[in-house]
Design a protein around this motif. Sequence first.
Motif, mmCIF file in Angstrom:
data_model
loop_
_atom_site.group_PDB
_atom_site.id
_atom_site.type_symbol
_atom_site.label_atom_id
_atom_site.label_comp_id
_atom_site.label_asym_id
_atom_site.label_seq_id
_atom_site.Cartn_x
_atom_site.Cartn_y
_atom_site.Cartn_z
ATOM 1 N N VAL A 20 0.820 -0.966 -0.158
ATOM 2 C CA VAL A 20 -0.022 0.003 0.014
ATOM 3 C C VAL A 20 0.897 1.277 0.075
ATOM 4 O O VAL A 20 1.898 1.351 0.828
ATOM 5 C CB VAL A 20 -0.948 0.015 1.282
ATOM 6 N N SER A 21 0.852 2.065 -1.163
ATOM 7 C CA SER A 21 1.591 3.302 -1.163
ATOM 8 C C SER A 21 1.071 4.346 -0.245
ATOM 9 O O SER A 21 -0.231 4.328 0.297
ATOM 10 C CB SER A 21 1.499 3.958 -2.473
ATOM 11 N N ALA A 22 1.782 5.414 0.194
ATOM 12 C CA ALA A 22 1.394 6.583 0.821
ATOM 13 C C ALA A 22 0.334 7.297 0.257
ATOM 14 O O ALA A 22 -0.625 7.866 0.840
ATOM 15 C CB ALA A 22 2.638 7.557 1.154
ATOM 16 N N PRO A 23 0.328 7.649 -1.071
ATOM 17 C CA PRO A 23 -0.564 8.304 -1.597
ATOM 18 C C PRO A 23 -1.997 7.631 -1.492
ATOM 19 O O PRO A 23 -3.246 8.315 -1.431
ATOM 20 C CB PRO A 23 -0.423 8.554 -3.224
ATOM 21 N N HIS A 24 -2.166 6.233 -1.721
ATOM 22 C CA HIS A 24 -3.266 5.446 -1.513
ATOM 23 C C HIS A 24 -3.802 5.683 -0.228
ATOM 24 O O HIS A 24 -4.893 5.688 -0.094
ATOM 25 C CB HIS A 24 -2.926 4.012 -1.697
ATOM 26 N N GLU A 25 -2.991 5.688 0.953
ATOM 27 C CA GLU A 25 -3.572 5.916 2.161
ATOM 28 C C GLU A 25 -4.206 7.305 2.589
ATOM 29 O O GLU A 25 -5.173 7.413 3.087
ATOM 30 C CB GLU A 25 -2.179 5.530 3.285
ATOM 31 N N ALA A 26 -3.570 8.471 2.029
ATOM 32 C CA ALA A 26 -4.065 9.602 2.114
ATOM 33 C C ALA A 26 -5.282 9.864 1.337
ATOM 34 O O ALA A 26 -6.202 10.567 1.932
ATOM 35 C CB ALA A 26 -2.943 10.559 1.598
ATOM 36 N N MET A 27 -5.532 9.131 0.414
ATOM 37 C CA MET A 27 -6.700 9.651 -0.486
ATOM 38 C C MET A 27 -8.026 9.042 0.180
ATOM 39 O O MET A 27 -8.978 9.363 0.148
ATOM 40 C CB MET A 27 -6.655 8.991 -1.881
ATOM 41 N N HIS A 28 -7.955 7.955 0.959
ATOM 42 C CA HIS A 28 -9.251 7.371 1.610
ATOM 43 C C HIS A 28 -9.125 7.784 3.150
ATOM 44 O O HIS A 28 -10.328 7.952 3.652
ATOM 45 C CB HIS A 28 -9.193 5.869 1.293
ATOM 46 N N ARG A 29 -7.890 7.715 3.975
ATOM 47 C CA ARG A 29 -8.017 8.029 5.387
ATOM 48 C C ARG A 29 -8.435 9.333 5.636
ATOM 49 O O ARG A 29 -8.883 9.414 6.842
ATOM 50 C CB ARG A 29 -6.480 7.677 5.795
ATOM 51 N N ILE A 30 -8.421 10.253 4.694
ATOM 52 C CA ILE A 30 -8.691 11.601 5.355
ATOM 53 C C ILE A 30 -10.345 11.618 5.345
ATOM 54 O O ILE A 30 -10.895 12.295 6.258
ATOM 55 C CB ILE A 30 -8.602 12.645 4.085
ATOM 56 N N ARG A 71 -10.654 -6.750 1.896
ATOM 57 C CA ARG A 71 -10.866 -5.306 2.789
ATOM 58 C C ARG A 71 -11.006 -4.177 1.928
ATOM 59 O O ARG A 71 -10.430 -3.976 0.797
ATOM 60 C CB ARG A 71 -9.620 -5.250 3.719
ATOM 61 N N VAL A 72 -12.011 -3.357 2.322
ATOM 62 C CA VAL A 72 -12.175 -2.117 1.521
ATOM 63 C C VAL A 72 -11.237 -0.946 2.205
ATOM 64 O O VAL A 72 -10.616 -1.377 3.232
ATOM 65 C CB VAL A 72 -13.518 -1.536 1.760
ATOM 66 N N ASP A 73 -10.783 -0.060 1.692
ATOM 67 C CA ASP A 73 -9.829 0.899 2.135
ATOM 68 C C ASP A 73 -10.604 1.814 3.308
ATOM 69 O O ASP A 73 -10.045 1.907 4.303
ATOM 70 C CB ASP A 73 -9.571 1.909 1.098
ATOM 71 N N THR A 74 -11.770 2.389 2.915
ATOM 72 C CA THR A 74 -12.526 3.090 4.196
ATOM 73 C C THR A 74 -13.882 2.712 4.151
ATOM 74 O O THR A 74 -14.572 2.737 2.731
ATOM 75 C CB THR A 74 -12.269 4.374 4.204
ATOM 76 N N LEU A 75 -14.551 2.643 5.068
ATOM 77 C CA LEU A 75 -16.046 2.092 5.012
ATOM 78 C C LEU A 75 -16.655 3.032 5.979
ATOM 79 O O LEU A 75 -16.221 2.949 7.319
ATOM 80 C CB LEU A 75 -16.452 0.534 5.313
#
Length: 329
Positions: A20-30, A71-75
């Motif tokens: 999992v890349s950092a941009p990937h995490e930022a785009m959904h964790r926000i 697993r989805v990124d964010t739900l």
Amino acid sequence: MGTQQTDLPPPPDPERNSMVSAPHEAMHRIFQEDPGLFSRLSGVLGLDLPPLGAGKPLTVDLTETEPLERRVDTLLRIETQNDGPFLLIVEAQGKKDPGKTASWPYYVTYLNNKYRIPVLLLVICQDHATAAWAARPLTIGLPQWPTVTTRPLVAGPHNMPVIRNVAEARKDLALATLSAITHADNPDVDAILKTMSVALRDAPDVIVGPFVEFIAQGLGNRPAAQQWRNLVAVDLSFYTSPLSEEIRDEGRVEGRAEGRVEGRAEGHVERAAEDVLLVLDARGVDITHATRVKVTACGDSDVLRRWLVRAAFVTTSDEIFEEEAPVDR
């Protein structure tokens, strides 16, 4: 009770086999940081929804049986004021992935069956090609008669606003942060990031922290990432975080190794003067020749910092030199 046919092994899940890349995490964790962000984003994307209420993060684990794990990124569970709740899946997509043809419809149908409420799939992208690919309807069934159709809602550089106005960014820092992430490859990304650093300067530390880190993650290893690090070191020098401390440590090591303390100080002053003019230009304020000469000739970083703050609000460039510049909050 009937028996379940087991002669076919479960298909592998390709998304579990890649890092999992950092941009990937930022785009959904926000969205986890600010679940209410979707209520504002839906209007930007042209989605006509009833008034929304609170959003609540749910478990992202959709695993049913071993060894198949999904697993989805964010739900999020989103409450509406009149029409009941719905589930929001947020997926960050950095590139085309044929595996999503199967996994996205699975997410939607599984969650609808589990929770018995409507499900909406939102995909966040950072490039036009991936966004166009993600927006295509996904069908299961025969070409003559699709049984299930999944239509992702896509946010990306094609429809997210480009925010270069500090006042606009301050109105919704979460939306402005997501916009900056989705426009990471925009040719004007330096002005976008400068707008964000100025907008975050007067916000409380508890608010500044997540957004500073999300933008850093969202830029990944792009050239703009170094620009953001420079802005955090200068414009947000008060801010303390693992990122800011890493930047300051790098600066100290570089200074000892190269003996360029004086050169860095001069460079900071030059960049500060450029930043004042950049903010004025990004806001569409006409810069007079006298203003440009006075700003570029200034060698006092504290004075330039005051002018930079004023540049975020003034209506004419000469007003940055006044003792009390008009402030529109």
